[in-house]
Enzyme design. Structure first.
Site, short mmCIF file in Angstrom:
data_model
loop_
_atom_site.label_atom_id
_atom_site.label_comp_id
_atom_site.label_asym_id
_atom_site.label_seq_id
_atom_site.Cartn_x
_atom_site.Cartn_y
_atom_site.Cartn_z
N ARG A 133 -27.32 -13.82 -0.63
CA ARG A 133 -26.14 -13.83 0.24
C ARG A 133 -25.09 -14.77 -0.29
O ARG A 133 -25.39 -15.80 -0.88
CB ARG A 133 -26.55 -14.28 1.64
N CYS A 151 -21.50 -16.58 1.38
CA CYS A 151 -20.72 -16.76 2.59
C CYS A 151 -19.44 -17.48 2.20
O CYS A 151 -19.48 -18.54 1.58
CB CYS A 151 -21.49 -17.58 3.62
#
Length: 152
Positions: A124, A126
């Site tokens: 991921r 962000c």
């Protein structure tokens, strides 16, 4: 020169014809329609590439609320519905990108994200952005494996 142009035209036709047969567009009414010239998702080479989802309720077209946790839940619900339409799921996600309007909301978004993804831990990124479509607080896109369709 003629040979080069003719060869280039043939290659472009061949490439375009083969590319169109190598991917499939995904559309579902269980997630918001694309608000631009793009698809909700594309299936290619065993993966589904889901476009960023925002916290729009598909049935009304409205943002769920101003609360970042509620927005994150709706975003993941929309993402789940797009993945399911592509014969995939959250448990098959290999990569997400989370876009948030305010990094101070990171822990709230992370809490809901963790609850929704459970034991699945995709790669991921962000990032904080200055603005998102419809001035929402969170958007998430994903890449996931697609279940192979077996013939019985």
């Amino acid at each position: 020169m003629w040979l080069c142009n003719n060869l280039r035209s043939s290659l472009i036709r061949h490439y375009t014809r083969n590319m169109s047969s190598q991917f499939q567009t995904v559309n579902t009414t269980k997630a918001p329609s694309a608000i631009g010239p793009y698809s909700q998702a594309i299936i290619a080479n065993g993966f589904v590439y889901a476009s960023g989802q925002i916290p729009v309720v598909p049935e009304t077209g409205n943002i769920i609320s101003d609360d970042v946790k509620e927005q994150t839940k709706q975003v993941i619900k929309n993402l789940t519905n797009v993945l399911e339409a592509a014969n995939s799921s959250l448990s098959q996600v290999v990569k997400t990108t989370v876009f948030i309007k305010d990094m101070n909301d990171f822990s709230s978004v992370n809490e809901i994200y963790g609850e929704c993804f459970g034991s699945s831990r995709p790669a991921r990124a962000c990032v904080e952005v200055s603005r998102l479509p419809k001035d929402v607080k969170v958007e998430i896109d994903a890449v996931a494996l697609v279940n192979s369709v077996s013939s019985v």
